[in-house]
Design a protein around this motif. Structure first.
Motif, PDB file in Angstrom:
ATOM      1  N   ALA A 371       0.972  -0.994  -0.175  1.00 13.24           N
ATOM      2  CA  ALA A 371       0.039   0.322   0.233  1.00 13.24           C
ATOM      3  C   ALA A 371       1.082   0.945  -0.197  1.00 13.24           C
ATOM      4  O   ALA A 371       2.179   1.422   0.769  1.00 13.24           O
ATOM      5  N   GLY A 372       0.050   2.221  -0.322  1.00 16.06           N
ATOM      6  CA  GLY A 372       1.061   2.990  -0.877  1.00 16.06           C
ATOM      7  C   GLY A 372       2.035   3.888  -2.015  1.00 16.06           C
ATOM      8  O   GLY A 372       2.623   4.739  -2.000  1.00 16.06           O
ATOM      9  N   HIS A 373       2.199   2.980  -2.663  1.00 22.30           N
ATOM     10  CA  HIS A 373       3.180   3.203  -4.209  1.00 22.30           C
ATOM     11  C   HIS A 373       2.886   3.980  -5.062  1.00 22.30           C
ATOM     12  O   HIS A 373       1.577   4.510  -5.179  1.00 22.30           O
ATOM     13  N   SER A 374       3.495   4.158  -6.271  1.00 18.36           N
ATOM     14  CA  SER A 374       2.871   5.370  -6.280  1.00 18.36           C
ATOM     15  C   SER A 374       2.200   5.399  -7.923  1.00 18.36           C
ATOM     16  O   SER A 374       1.256   6.114  -7.500  1.00 18.36           O
ATOM     17  N   HIS A 375       2.157   4.394  -7.855  1.00 22.49           N
ATOM     18  CA  HIS A 375       0.724   3.707  -8.718  1.00 22.49           C
ATOM     19  C   HIS A 375      -0.835   3.460  -7.861  1.00 22.49           C
ATOM     20  O   HIS A 375      -1.804   4.678  -9.181  1.00 22.49           O
ATOM     21  N   GLN A 376      -0.777   3.516  -7.407  1.00 22.37           N
ATOM     22  CA  GLN A 376      -1.511   3.452  -6.734  1.00 22.37           C
ATOM     23  C   GLN A 376      -2.743   5.070  -5.885  1.00 22.37           C
ATOM     24  O   GLN A 376      -3.384   5.050  -6.563  1.00 22.37           O
ATOM     25  N   LEU A 377      -1.132   6.240  -6.297  1.00 20.82           N
ATOM     26  CA  LEU A 377      -1.331   7.739  -6.143  1.00 20.82           C
ATOM     27  C   LEU A 377      -1.912   7.715  -6.821  1.00 20.82           C
ATOM     28  O   LEU A 377      -3.168   8.798  -7.449  1.00 20.82           O
ATOM     29  N   PHE A 378      -1.119   7.748  -7.323  1.00 22.41           N
ATOM     30  CA  PHE A 378      -1.791   8.110  -9.489  1.00 22.41           C
ATOM     31  C   PHE A 378      -2.989   7.829  -9.522  1.00 22.41           C
ATOM     32  O   PHE A 378      -3.494   8.586 -10.365  1.00 22.41           O
ATOM     33  N   HIS A 379      -3.751   6.431  -8.778  1.00 24.82           N
ATOM     34  CA  HIS A 379      -4.818   6.134  -9.893  1.00 24.82           C
ATOM     35  C   HIS A 379      -6.017   6.923  -8.538  1.00 24.82           C
ATOM     36  O   HIS A 379      -7.189   7.092  -9.196  1.00 24.82           O
ATOM     37  N   ILE A 380      -5.272   7.205  -6.904  1.00 24.29           N
ATOM     38  CA  ILE A 380      -6.624   7.969  -6.825  1.00 24.29           C
ATOM     39  C   ILE A 380      -6.706   9.441  -7.368  1.00 24.29           C
ATOM     40  O   ILE A 380      -8.062  10.300  -7.378  1.00 24.29           O
ATOM     41  N   LEU A 381      -5.028   9.896  -7.942  1.00 19.37           N
ATOM     42  CA  LEU A 381      -5.762  11.747  -7.981  1.00 19.37           C
ATOM     43  C   LEU A 381      -6.098  10.885  -9.504  1.00 19.37           C
ATOM     44  O   LEU A 381      -6.876  11.878 -10.040  1.00 19.37           O
ATOM     45  N   VAL A 382      -6.317  10.088 -10.691  1.00 16.17           N
ATOM     46  CA  VAL A 382      -7.395   9.604 -11.536  1.00 16.17           C
ATOM     47  C   VAL A 382      -8.560  10.229 -11.090  1.00 16.17           C
ATOM     48  O   VAL A 382      -9.474  10.805 -12.167  1.00 16.17           O
ATOM     49  N   VAL A 383      -8.922   9.530 -10.626  1.00 19.38           N
ATOM     50  CA  VAL A 383     -10.542   9.050 -10.248  1.00 19.38           C
ATOM     51  C   VAL A 383     -11.264  10.582  -9.192  1.00 19.38           C
ATOM     52  O   VAL A 383     -11.779  10.922 -10.005  1.00 19.38           O
ATOM     53  N   ALA A 384     -10.012  11.066  -8.646  1.00 14.74           N
ATOM     54  CA  ALA A 384     -10.239  12.839  -7.950  1.00 14.74           C
ATOM     55  C   ALA A 384     -10.595  13.755  -9.668  1.00 14.74           C
ATOM     56  O   ALA A 384     -11.374  14.751  -9.439  1.00 14.74           O
ATOM     57  N   GLY A 385      -9.342  14.334 -10.546  1.00  8.41           N
ATOM     58  CA  GLY A 385      -9.746  15.020 -11.603  1.00  8.41           C
ATOM     59  C   GLY A 385     -10.401  14.667 -12.154  1.00  8.41           C
ATOM     60  O   GLY A 385     -11.412  15.187 -12.973  1.00  8.41           O
ATOM     61  N   ALA A 386     -11.280  13.549 -11.978  1.00  8.27           N
ATOM     62  CA  ALA A 386     -12.438  12.504 -13.317  1.00  8.27           C
ATOM     63  C   ALA A 386     -13.752  13.238 -13.212  1.00  8.27           C
ATOM     64  O   ALA A 386     -14.171  14.058 -13.575  1.00  8.27           O
ATOM     65  N   TYR A 387     -13.694  13.532 -11.118  1.00  7.24           N
ATOM     66  CA  TYR A 387     -14.651  14.095 -10.496  1.00  7.24           C
ATOM     67  C   TYR A 387     -14.712  15.553 -10.806  1.00  7.24           C
ATOM     68  O   TYR A 387     -15.892  16.094 -10.523  1.00  7.24           O
TER      69      TYR A 387
END
Length: 405
Positions: A371-387
């Motif tokens: 948990a906490g590596h870059s790809h997971q953070l990237f995924h969360i930021l993509v969902v936030a940007g799309a919302y």
């Protein structure tokens, strides 16, 4: 006879011994197979991976490697270094699916004309059609000078007349039953109701929704493709190749369709610029997908180039945003949507930066494997940007529904 009985006994004992040995061997073989399966489907470390699965050398353990498809599918419910990569975008997919259904059912009905104030009703109406309706009853006005004054300003009748003047005009146009035996409040209420009934058929229909739902479809495709890629890529080299291509296509689709609502609704009254911007980003998205089909594109050393390519697609949206601000700087909706778009760009930009630099796992290799590596953070930021972009899309819809061109 004794010898025959002894021979039979010895034969029976040998048969039993052979059977026991066979059962023992079978049992041992069964245990060996179960043990092999247990070992075979254990998570492995980075150095044990085949070359095509080596992508991030800072994530050291908890890899799945060349598992059968059944075990791969079941691994969605187990813990490994792709678990959160799968679930962050799978949950995002269901969020956007719910938002799409909700928007399709509710957004066309959010403007209830009966709940609006009179000036709002007038702004929503096609003023030229309202003018034509009102002019048919102008002879009912008791003061003819007012009639001539209003006729002379017929080009922009409603904008140039005060709300109270319009109320007086409508009062004279209403049935005579509203002129007697009513309190002022009742009269005004009845006037508004008749006004609504008269203007309702004249209000322009809601604008087309396809650019908004194209973006929602692009977002759902991107999220689902990404989740599927992270789940299935460990099955085989061929599967990994197919899934990565699907993932890149999903990213390009999200970026391209994100342009559709702001470009279409900002320039719906300027067809040249609308077609120019939408055509440009569509062609750029197709070229990006075609480039991503090249096998060399998936090599780890091209990680920065991949991130830069998608980042460049996003940055190309600066031109239509600046153009929109130039044309509609006096409209609060233009400022509001630009704020959302800047926030969306910030989320996507930080996500691309984190993805390319592999932060934070490069600082402490092995500590962020689960948990906490870059790809997971990237995924969360993509969902936030799309919302964030979804929220901007709602503002665009309301703006154009209310004011048209």
């Amino acid at each position: 006879m004794k010898r025959q009985r002894q021979a039979k006994k010895n034969c029976s004992e040998k048969s039993t011994e052979v059977l026991e040995n066979h059962q023992h061997c079978s049992s041992k073989e069964g245990k060996g197979k179960r043990l092999w399966k247990k070992v075979k489907y254990q998570l492995v470390e980075y150095h044990s991976l085949p070359t095509y699965l080596r992508d991030n050398e800072y994530i050291l353990s908890h890899y799945r490697s060349e598992w059968p498809i059944k075990q791969v599918l079941l691994s969605i419910f187990s813990i490994h270094n792709e678990t959160l990569n799968v679930w962050t975008h799978l949950i995002g997919f269901f969020i956007f699916l719910s938002l799409t259904i909700y928007t399709a059912m509710k957004v066309p009905n959010v403007v209830d004309i009966h709940s609006l104030h009179l000036p709002d009703v007038l702004r929503m109406a096609d003023l030229h059609k309202v003018q034509a309706e009102l002019m048919t009853c102008l002879p009912a006005l008791p003061h003819m000078p007012d009639l001539y004054k209003l006729r002379e300003s017929s080009k922009d009748l409603l904008p140039s007349v005060s709300s109270w003047h319009v109320m007086d005009l409508l009062y004279n146009c209403l049935p005579e039953r509203l002129s007697h035996n009513h309190t002022n409040a009742c009269v005004l209420s009845a006037m508004k109701e008749d006004m609504v009934n008269m203007i309702s058929p004249l209000i322009t229909a809601p604008i087309t929704r396809w650019p908004f739902f194209a973006f929602m479809g692009g977002a759902m495709f991107c999220l689902l493709a990404s989740s599927t890629c992270h789940l299935l890529s460990c099955h085989s080299k061929r599967m990994s190749y197919i899934m990565l291509r699907l993932d890149y296509a999903g990213i390009a689709a999200l970026i391209s369709t994100s342009f559709y609502p702001p470009v279409y609704y900002s320039f719906m009254c300027e067809p040249f610029f609308c077609n120019l911007y939408m055509g440009f980003i569509t062609i750029l998205g197709i070229l990006t997908v075609l480039f991503s089909l090249m096998p060399v594109f998936q090599n780890p050393e091209f990680r920065t180039i991949r991130a830069s390519l998608f980042f460049g697609m996003g940055v190309s949206g600066v031109a239509p945003i600046l153009h929109k601000l130039f044309l509609f700087w006096h409209h609060p909706e233009a400022i509001h949507t630009t704020g959302y778009e800047l926030l969306m760009g910030m989320f996507y930009g930080i996500g691309a930066l984190v993805y390319a630099t592999r932060i934070p796992e490069r600082w402490s290799p092995g500590k962020f494997d689960i948990a906490g590596h870059s790809h997971q953070l990237f995924h969360i930021l993509v969902v936030a940007g799309a919302y964030t972009h979804y929220r901007a899309g709602l503002v665009y819809l309301k703006w154009r529904d209310m004011k048209g061109c």
